[in-house]
Every structure is written in C-alpha cells, then in structure tokens.
Write a protein that holds these residues in place. Structure first.
Motif, PDB file in Angstrom:
ATOM      1  N   GLU A   1       0.953  -1.183   0.265  1.00  0.00           N
ATOM      2  CA  GLU A   1       0.111   0.028  -0.006  1.00  0.00           C
ATOM      3  C   GLU A   1       0.887   1.264  -0.047  1.00  0.00           C
ATOM      4  OE1 GLU A   1      -2.917   0.149   3.010  1.00  0.00           O
ATOM      5  OE2 GLU A   1      -3.928  -2.022   2.413  1.00  0.00           O
ATOM      6  N   GLY A   2       0.951   1.819  -0.984  1.00  0.00           N
ATOM      7  CA  GLY A   2       1.899   2.964  -1.280  1.00  0.00           C
ATOM      8  C   GLY A   2       3.360   2.661  -1.143  1.00  0.00           C
ATOM      9  N   ALA A   3       4.110   3.091  -0.186  1.00  0.00           N
ATOM     10  CA  ALA A   3       5.485   2.877   0.015  1.00  0.00           C
ATOM     11  C   ALA A   3       5.571   1.957   1.106  1.00  0.00           C
ATOM     12  CB  ALA A   3       6.282   4.203   0.037  1.00  0.00           C
ATOM     13  N   GLY A   4       4.548   1.183   1.555  1.00  0.00           N
ATOM     14  CA  GLY A   4       4.906   0.126   2.577  1.00  0.00           C
ATOM     15  C   GLY A   4       4.156  -1.046   2.428  1.00  0.00           C
ATOM     16  N   LEU A   5       4.352  -1.962   3.342  1.00  0.00           N
ATOM     17  CA  LEU A   5       3.694  -3.395   3.085  1.00  0.00           C
ATOM     18  C   LEU A   5       2.944  -3.734   4.274  1.00  0.00           C
ATOM     19  CD1 LEU A   5       6.874  -5.558   2.052  1.00  0.00           C
ATOM     20  CD2 LEU A   5       5.208  -4.674   0.662  1.00  0.00           C
ATOM     21  N   ARG A   6       1.693  -4.477   3.869  1.00  0.00           N
ATOM     22  CA  ARG A   6       1.007  -5.026   5.164  1.00  0.00           C
ATOM     23  C   ARG A   6       1.019  -6.518   4.781  1.00  0.00           C
ATOM     24  NH1 ARG A   6      -3.023  -2.065   7.850  1.00  0.00           N
ATOM     25  NH2 ARG A   6      -2.691   0.312   7.606  1.00  0.00           N
ATOM     26  N   ALA A   7       0.958  -7.047   5.834  1.00  0.00           N
ATOM     27  CA  ALA A   7       0.849  -8.503   6.040  1.00  0.00           C
ATOM     28  C   ALA A   7      -0.571  -9.063   6.821  1.00  0.00           C
ATOM     29  CB  ALA A   7       2.032  -9.096   6.702  1.00  0.00           C
TER      30      ALA A   7
ATOM     31  N   PHE B   1      -1.978  -5.988   8.884  1.00  0.00           N
ATOM     32  CA  PHE B   1      -1.152  -5.073   9.849  1.00  0.00           C
ATOM     33  C   PHE B   1       0.016  -4.603   9.103  1.00  0.00           C
ATOM     34  CE2 PHE B   1      -2.759  -7.839  13.531  1.00  0.00           C
ATOM     35  CZ  PHE B   1      -3.523  -6.602  14.001  1.00  0.00           C
ATOM     36  N   PRO B   2       0.758  -3.235   9.200  1.00  0.00           N
ATOM     37  CA  PRO B   2       2.003  -3.045   8.529  1.00  0.00           C
ATOM     38  C   PRO B   2       3.053  -3.828   8.878  1.00  0.00           C
ATOM     39  CG  PRO B   2       0.789  -1.074   9.549  1.00  0.00           C
ATOM     40  CD  PRO B   2       0.003  -2.309   9.979  1.00  0.00           C
ATOM     41  N   ILE B   3       3.836  -4.249   7.993  1.00  0.00           N
ATOM     42  CA  ILE B   3       5.118  -4.695   8.406  1.00  0.00           C
ATOM     43  C   ILE B   3       6.346  -3.830   7.990  1.00  0.00           C
ATOM     44  CG2 ILE B   3       4.457  -7.160   8.558  1.00  0.00           C
ATOM     45  CD1 ILE B   3       5.695  -7.378   5.858  1.00  0.00           C
ATOM     46  N   PHE B   4       7.333  -3.871   8.761  1.00  0.00           N
ATOM     47  CA  PHE B   4       8.536  -2.705   8.672  1.00  0.00           C
ATOM     48  C   PHE B   4       9.999  -3.427   8.193  1.00  0.00           C
ATOM     49  CE2 PHE B   4       5.270  -1.176  11.236  1.00  0.00           C
ATOM     50  CZ  PHE B   4       4.915   0.158  10.588  1.00  0.00           C
TER      51      PHE B   4
ATOM     52  N   SER C   1      14.041  -8.991   5.321  1.00  0.00           N
ATOM     53  CA  SER C   1      13.584  -9.116   6.693  1.00  0.00           C
ATOM     54  C   SER C   1      12.769  -8.222   7.329  1.00  0.00           C
ATOM     55  CB  SER C   1      15.106  -9.241   7.484  1.00  0.00           C
ATOM     56  OG  SER C   1      14.646  -9.175   9.003  1.00  0.00           O
ATOM     57  N   PHE C   2      11.764  -8.565   7.755  1.00  0.00           N
ATOM     58  CA  PHE C   2      10.597  -7.274   8.062  1.00  0.00           C
ATOM     59  C   PHE C   2       9.835  -7.721   9.653  1.00  0.00           C
ATOM     60  CE2 PHE C   2      10.822  -7.380   3.831  1.00  0.00           C
ATOM     61  CZ  PHE C   2      10.236  -5.998   3.195  1.00  0.00           C
ATOM     62  N   PHE C   3       9.373  -6.807  10.285  1.00  0.00           N
ATOM     63  CA  PHE C   3       8.894  -6.991  11.630  1.00  0.00           C
ATOM     64  C   PHE C   3       7.655  -6.185  11.767  1.00  0.00           C
ATOM     65  CE2 PHE C   3      11.365  -3.078  11.827  1.00  0.00           C
ATOM     66  CZ  PHE C   3      10.613  -2.526  12.767  1.00  0.00           C
ATOM     67  N   TRP C   4       6.768  -6.800  12.679  1.00  0.00           N
ATOM     68  CA  TRP C   4       5.589  -6.270  13.024  1.00  0.00           C
ATOM     69  C   TRP C   4       5.895  -5.138  14.251  1.00  0.00           C
ATOM     70  CZ3 TRP C   4       5.593 -11.042  10.997  1.00  0.00           C
ATOM     71  CH2 TRP C   4       4.527 -11.595   9.823  1.00  0.00           C
ATOM     72  N   ARG C   5       5.051  -4.342  14.460  1.00  0.00           N
ATOM     73  CA  ARG C   5       5.056  -3.389  15.568  1.00  0.00           C
ATOM     74  C   ARG C   5       4.007  -3.633  16.673  1.00  0.00           C
ATOM     75  NH1 ARG C   5       8.562   0.814  15.033  1.00  0.00           N
ATOM     76  NH2 ARG C   5       8.734   1.592  12.894  1.00  0.00           N
ATOM     77  N   VAL C   6       2.783  -4.354  15.917  1.00  0.00           N
ATOM     78  CA  VAL C   6       1.638  -4.732  17.064  1.00  0.00           C
ATOM     79  C   VAL C   6       1.840  -5.839  17.785  1.00  0.00           C
ATOM     80  CG1 VAL C   6       0.160  -3.436  15.634  1.00  0.00           C
ATOM     81  CG2 VAL C   6       0.281  -5.854  14.967  1.00  0.00           C
TER      82      VAL C   6
END
Length: 578
Positions: A516-522, A530-533, A539-544
């Motif tokens: 979505e735009g310049a980011g990813l959701r998983a 949720f967004p992943i970073f 390699s990505f992580f969740w904040r929630v």
C-alpha cells in the motif's frame, strides 16, 4: 480445557522406517517453559481407502485419542492440525537424527518440537491420578495458601476466590506485595465468561417466544445486510451459541489500532462489512470451532431483536432480577474505584478492554459476590423467573473440543467420576476468570485474577470442586525486546514488490503480503492486516506484536518462501502466489 496444550492419538502400527513412510508411532517432549514439559505422541495409520489418519496424545495430561486433521506426510515434510486445542505441527525429516524436526504452534505461540520413533517407554501415558473419593472444599486458610502460591513473585497480582454450597458463601482474596486488598466486591473483567450471560439471554428470549433457536441469524440483521451461507444452509442462532457456525474466531477486518485495547474501535459497520464479504471455509454445524466473533454477533442480534443495546438487555433480563448490581459493561465512578488493575503476560500493568459491538463475547465486568449469586440461581438454590431458561441451557448437548467434554448453550460440561462439572472460563489482556459448579452436590466456585501470566485458571476451580491437581504457577517470562527498539529502514519499491504474494505454512495458515503506497501490509489467516517494516532486505517485523518474517530467495533472486519467527519458534512457508 484451555490449559491443555498439544494433545491427540489412534491405533498403534509398526514404527516408521523412513520419511516417506510416516506410519507408526512418534514421540517427543514439548518444553512449554523451564518448569513445564509435556510428553507427546503421534500415531499415524492408513485407512482402507489409502488416506492417512492419525491421533495425538498429551501423555502427561492423560489426554489421549484426539484426532488430527489435515495430515500431510510426503517428500520429507510432516504437518497436521489438532482442532481440539487449535494447534498445528509443521516439520521436515532429519535423516541424521531420524526424527521429524519442526515446531508446534498454539494460541499465538510457537515452540520447537522434534518427534522420534516411539518406544514402549516414550509412548506410555502417565499413571492415572485418581481424584479423592470424599473430597470437601478446603477451608479458607487452605484457599489463601493456594492463592499465595499462585501469585508469589508477581508484584501487583491478586486473586479472589468465592465458594457457594449448603453452608452459604465464603470469599477470600489475596494480593501480592502491598497493593490494595482484593475482596468479594473487587471488580474484574470476566472475558469469555460473558458468553454464558449472552447464551442465557438467548435461552430467555426463546422461553418468551421472542426468538427461536433455529431462526436464521440474518433475520435480525439490519435491512440489506447479509450473512455468509454455505451449501444452501443458513447460520442459526443455535449455531452461534454452540460455536458451530463456521465463522472464524475473529473477523479479518479488526484494525487493532491499540493492541492493548484491540476491540475498542470495531463498530457495527465493520461487523456488517465482514459478514457481507466473508466466505465460510467449512459446513455450518459440522464441527465445534470456538468463535468470539460468533458470540459477539449473537449478542448484537439479540439486542436488536429486543430493540435496545446489549448492556440494557443484560440489566433488564439478568442482573437486576438476580440482584447482581456490580455486573455490568460500563462502570460508574464508584465501581471504577473498585476495579482491579490488569497485568499482561509479563506482569506489566495494562489497560482494560472495551468491546462496543462484540460485547456479548467478552465485555462484562463483575465481582465474585455477584457471580456467586449467579451460581446460586443456576444451581436452583433459590427460585427465579430465569430458572426455565437456565435449565434449557443444558437441556441439549453438542460435542465439545475433546472426549468427555460437551457443550450446552454457553456452558461447557466436563465428565468426572464425581458427576458432571459445568464451567466456563475467560481471559482478556490483563485478567483471567473461571466459574464452575457441580449440579449434583450443588457446589460452585468462582476464581477471578488480574494477571494474564497463565492461559487459564480452571485448575484452581477444578481443584476446589474435585480435588484435581493444581498446575504449577507459570513463571513470568522476561519482557521481550521492545518493538520500538527495532530500527526500520526504507527499501525501494522494487525491493518491496519482490515479497508480495501468499505464503503457505500449513493447510490452514497462510501469510498474505500486499503493498500500500510505499509500505507493506501482512495478514495471517483469520487475523487483520497489519503494517510490516523492513529492518534489512527480505527481513521485516510487526510493531503490533513481537514477530518477524524473513523471506527466502533462490539463486536467481526470486523469493520462494518465508520463515515466520514468534515466541522463540519458527514456521517455514512456501510461496504459493503469484
């Protein structure tokens, strides 16, 4: 029961000889924590039609013969589900150790688990633990000692226990350290014990002729709203009240904007939107599948039928007639002063939960004193107008999560040598609750706690009623590395697009990654997106939640799989789309 972790088993066959021949008996030990280790056994056979069948045992819990589902054993991979405990196992064959090496996932947690060829010793169940023949509920001093053992070392944790029997009510409360004392008037979130009250509202409305159990749920939706169907069958109110609707545990459009109060922003429009687009994955009425969504929907529909809101309906039909003045959804200022502060699984103070639209699934607050009044009414020690509805809640039974367990409307019924035990428990982000009674001896117990360290406190209720063993206190785990301490980096859009797709970890668990735009959701199956970073390429992580996903690329750079890390364990998945 919720304290059961992995459990299941069927006919024993000769031990398997290779990864391609998984038939036979396999055994391993699951280390839940440093003090709790469970011996497990898997039994795989081949049916007359040539398909694999299996069962799984939790030997130390004496939980045997629970069927596995979605059993796959091919090309060096083994996976299966255990519907009774909502568990899943995923493994690969290790030729060096001649064992299946993988992980067990359950209740959002993951543990490593290896299964080796079983032997007579490793497959032997623990000796039965006979219950006392003439058990009497312990005195108050013994109950205090039981509480002290459970809350020791948990600063701020407290438990209140109430008992009702022919001698009347006894209530005692204890709190670790110097926190304000708890007693029978201390308010707690009761979580899923709210489902018993929602089911009683249903039974009462059936008795009054206002609804029928076989009414289609869609009958009470707003005009133009839709309910999912399957095979021409419609979901009924009975399906919702017995966890047999086919609806998932949670809707997939929860936003979880505040992880410490996850349901707070879920509204009527969100619920109707979910119902309008969701496609059922199993036949309605075919099997038990615990659903907070289903009971939340039931409470919403009953309030609509009554022309009011859920809390008003609860007060008019149940709490006011029974004199339960502290059983409510919205707390008054005076009640807030008596409301216990909840603590999460790491014993950190946490916020209360609000469930504006799914309140019927777990949004009620109450006290031990009020819940003892409720058990008195249920057991018939006093006569109320609700007596026919309370009796109707157990008039019909449906299969539950395991052998020896059935369900009524709302209630769960456990067979025991001393007669049936009727119970329900609950849990929110900072509370645990349990309510149980024996209809024959008319003895009831309520246990309320303000700590979410352990999954359930049913063992305390069953100990007081039956003399069943008490589980060792769950150790407080170390607080995980704060998600905020992880450093997110920016990746160019082409790098993000490399990982877009679906990743299958087992037949019932997939991860869908979108941009979505310049980011990813998983989105994990049955959960919101949720967004992943990114913290590194692939390699990505969740904040929630404390979880990470690492994508796997082949020699040509094309992403072919993913490894999901959470709770010290991992799941390996294969990219199935695009």
């Amino acid at each position: 029961m919720k304290r059961w972790l992995p459990l299941l088993g069927i006919a024993l066959l000769p031990s398997a000889a290779s990864a391609q021949d998984a038939r036979g008996d396999w055994a391993g030990t699951l280390e839940v924590n440093p003090t709790v280790k469970l011996r497990l056994a898997l039994h795989i056979a081949v049916s007359d039609s040539g398909t694999l069948t299996g069962t799984f045992d939790s030997l130390d819990q004496q939980a045997l013969g629970m069927p596995v589902a979605n059993l796959v054993a091919t090309s060096g991979r083994l996976s299966f589900d255990v519907p009774a405990v909502k568990g899943h196992y995923e493994a690969t064959w290790n030729g060096a150790t001649r064992a299946w090496s993988g992980s067990w996932s359950q209740s959002g947690k993951i543990w490593p688990l290896a299964l080796s060829i079983g032997t007579k010793e490793t497959l032997a169940p623990a000796p039965p633990r006979p219950l006392p023949a003439h058990w009497a509920i312990p005195d108050t001093a013994a109950i205090d000692s039981l509480i002290d053992q459970r809350i020791a070392g948990r600063s701020g944790a407290g438990i209140v226990i109430g008992v009702t029997d022919s001698a009347g009510h006894r209530v005692t409360g204890r709190v670790a350290t110097r926190a304000t004392a708890f007693d029978g008037n201390t308010l707690f979130e009761i979580g899923s014990m709210s489902k018993v009250f929602t089911a009683l509202l249903l039974a009462d409305m059936v008795e009054r002729g206002e609804v029928a159990l076989d009414d289609p749920a869609e009958k009470y939706l707003p005009a133009g709203a839709k309910m999912p169907m399957r095979g021409g069958r419609k979901i009924t109110l009975e399906d919702l009240a017995t966890h047999r609707s086919g609806l998932p545990r949670l809707p997939d459009n929860l936003s979880f904007r505040d992880p410490t109060n996850p349901y707070a922003d879920y509204r009527e429009a969100d619920l109707l939107d979910f119902l309008g687009h969701y496609e059922l994955t199993r036949d309605i009425g075919s099997t038990y599948e615990y659903s907070n969504l289903g009971f939340g929907l039931l409470g919403y529909l009953l309030a609509r039928r009554a022309g009011t809101d859920y809390e008003t309906l609860l007060k008019r039909r149940i709490t006011i007639p029974l004199g339960m003045n502290d059983t409510t959804v919205t707390l008054t200022p005076a009640q807030k002063a008596r409301f216990a502060r909840g603590h999460d699984q790491y014993m950190r103070p946490t916020s209360a939960w609000d469930l504006p639209i799914l309140v019927g699934a777990g949004g009620i607050r109450s006290t031990v004193n009020d819940l003892l009044l409720f058990l008195d009414a249920v057991m018939g020690t006093k006569r109320y107008s609700l007596a026919p509805a309370m009796k109707a809640m157990l008039a019909k039974r449906w299969p539950g999560v395991a052998p020896g367990i059935t369900t009524g409307l709302g209630w769960v019924v456990l067979a025991s040598p001393s007669g049936e035990i009727v119970y329900h428990d609950g849990g929110t982000g900072g509370f645990r609750s349990s309510m149980a009674y024996g209809p024959i001896k008319r003895r009831g117990v309520v246990v309320l706690s303000n700590a979410a360290v352990e999954e359930s406190i049913n063992d305390l209720s069953l100990h007081l009623l039956l003399g069943a063993p008490v589980a060792p206190p769950a150790p407080v785990p170390p607080v995980p590395k704060p998600v905020a301490a992880r450093t997110a980096i920016e990746l160019p859009v082409p790098e993000l697009d490399r990982v877009i797709g679906r990743y299958r970890f087992n037949p019932q668990l997939e991860l869908t990654v979108t941009r979505e735009g310049a980011g990813l959701r998983a989105q994990v199956t049955g959960q919101p997106r949720f967004p992943i970073f990114a913290e590194a390429p692939l390699s990505f992580f969740w904040r929630v939640v404390d979880a990470q996903v690492v994508f796997v690329a082949g020699p040509n750079g094309r992403v072919t799989g993913a490894v999901l890390h959470q709770g010290g364990g991992e799941l390996v998945g294969t990219r199935v789309a695009p």
